[in-house]
Design an enzyme around this catalytic site. Sequence first.
Site, PDB file in Angstrom:
ATOM      1  N   GLY A  49     -23.666 -15.061 -20.828  1.00 34.20           N
ATOM      2  CA  GLY A  49     -24.678 -15.953 -20.277  1.00 34.20           C
ATOM      3  C   GLY A  49     -25.847 -15.160 -19.740  1.00 34.20           C
ATOM      4  CD  GLN A  54     -28.569 -12.315 -15.470  1.00 32.13           C
ATOM      5  OE1 GLN A  54     -28.219 -13.373 -15.991  1.00 32.13           O
ATOM      6  NE2 GLN A  54     -27.910 -11.185 -15.644  1.00 32.13           N
ATOM      7  CB  CYS A 102     -23.359  -9.054 -13.996  1.00 34.32           C
ATOM      8  SG  CYS A 102     -24.958  -9.862 -13.784  1.00 34.32           S
ATOM      9  CG  LEU A 103     -25.954  -9.102 -19.754  1.00 28.69           C
ATOM     10  CD1 LEU A 103     -26.827 -10.071 -20.550  1.00 28.69           C
ATOM     11  CD2 LEU A 103     -25.465  -7.962 -20.650  1.00 28.69           C
ATOM     12  CG  HIS A 144     -21.496 -14.596 -13.699  1.00 23.20           C
ATOM     13  ND1 HIS A 144     -20.876 -13.419 -13.351  1.00 23.20           N
ATOM     14  CD2 HIS A 144     -22.751 -14.244 -14.087  1.00 23.20           C
ATOM     15  CE1 HIS A 144     -21.716 -12.413 -13.505  1.00 23.20           C
ATOM     16  NE2 HIS A 144     -22.868 -12.884 -13.960  1.00 23.20           N
ATOM     17  CD  GLU A 145     -24.754 -16.695 -16.600  1.00 20.33           C
ATOM     18  OE1 GLU A 145     -25.910 -16.456 -16.208  1.00 20.33           O
ATOM     19  OE2 GLU A 145     -23.988 -15.793 -16.989  1.00 20.33           O
ATOM     20  CG  HIS A 148     -27.041 -14.687 -12.183  1.00 17.65           C
ATOM     21  ND1 HIS A 148     -27.348 -13.484 -11.602  1.00 17.65           N
ATOM     22  CD2 HIS A 148     -26.177 -14.410 -13.198  1.00 17.65           C
ATOM     23  CE1 HIS A 148     -26.691 -12.507 -12.237  1.00 17.65           C
ATOM     24  NE2 HIS A 148     -25.970 -13.046 -13.202  1.00 17.65           N
TER      25      HIS A 148
HETATM   26 ZN    ZN Z   1     -24.701 -12.010 -14.443  1.00 20.58          ZN
END
Ligand code: ZN
Length: 188
Positions: A49, A54, A102-103, A144-145, A148
């Site tokens: 995701g 981000q 996480c990216l 998780h998203e 964010h």
């Molecule tokens: Zn993340």
Amino acid sequence: MTALSITTVGDPVLRERALEVGRDELRSEAVQRLIDEMIELKRAAGGAGLAANQVSVRKRIAVVEVDERTRYSYKPLVPLTVIVNPVLEPVGGARLPIVEGCLSVPGLRGELERWLTVRVRYLDRFGEQRELVAEGLTAGTFQHEVDHLDGVLFLDRVEDPRTFSTWEQFERRHQAAWLERVAPWVRK
Ligand code: ZN
């Protein structure tokens, strides 16, 4: 090619609450292009995701998709889902231990608890009101998203810092045992 890039932990934008998107704004060419670029970037990075914070955009927009290109080989497949202004609530009180990455936190994974089942109400990219119920690791991805969009990173929810590991160490030493623990849910 997209002009967007994924920012990393330490950037204040990851700690800010993203703002609701109006229906007219959502239909604008600029926001539709943003969504297309987020999808492209998520796929190129192999993430499950990507949230707008981000890519340094404070809008309540995230994309979720798990396919064979995703870097988590054990995750159940999830079709491309664009969620705008999502509202998430747990269904039942059961929790699941998940080892997340996480990216925006390159190289690191850690264990935390997520709701096992969640309901998400959101607008799709065309402004239509939608609702989904997700379970297991997929429920974790949606949590998780949405985190964010509230300025929360998975790091904040890791109760035992000793569970932190690099991707390499996780795959080599911990993945098999963890997958065994969560096996009943991973299959969902
Ligand atoms: Zn993340």
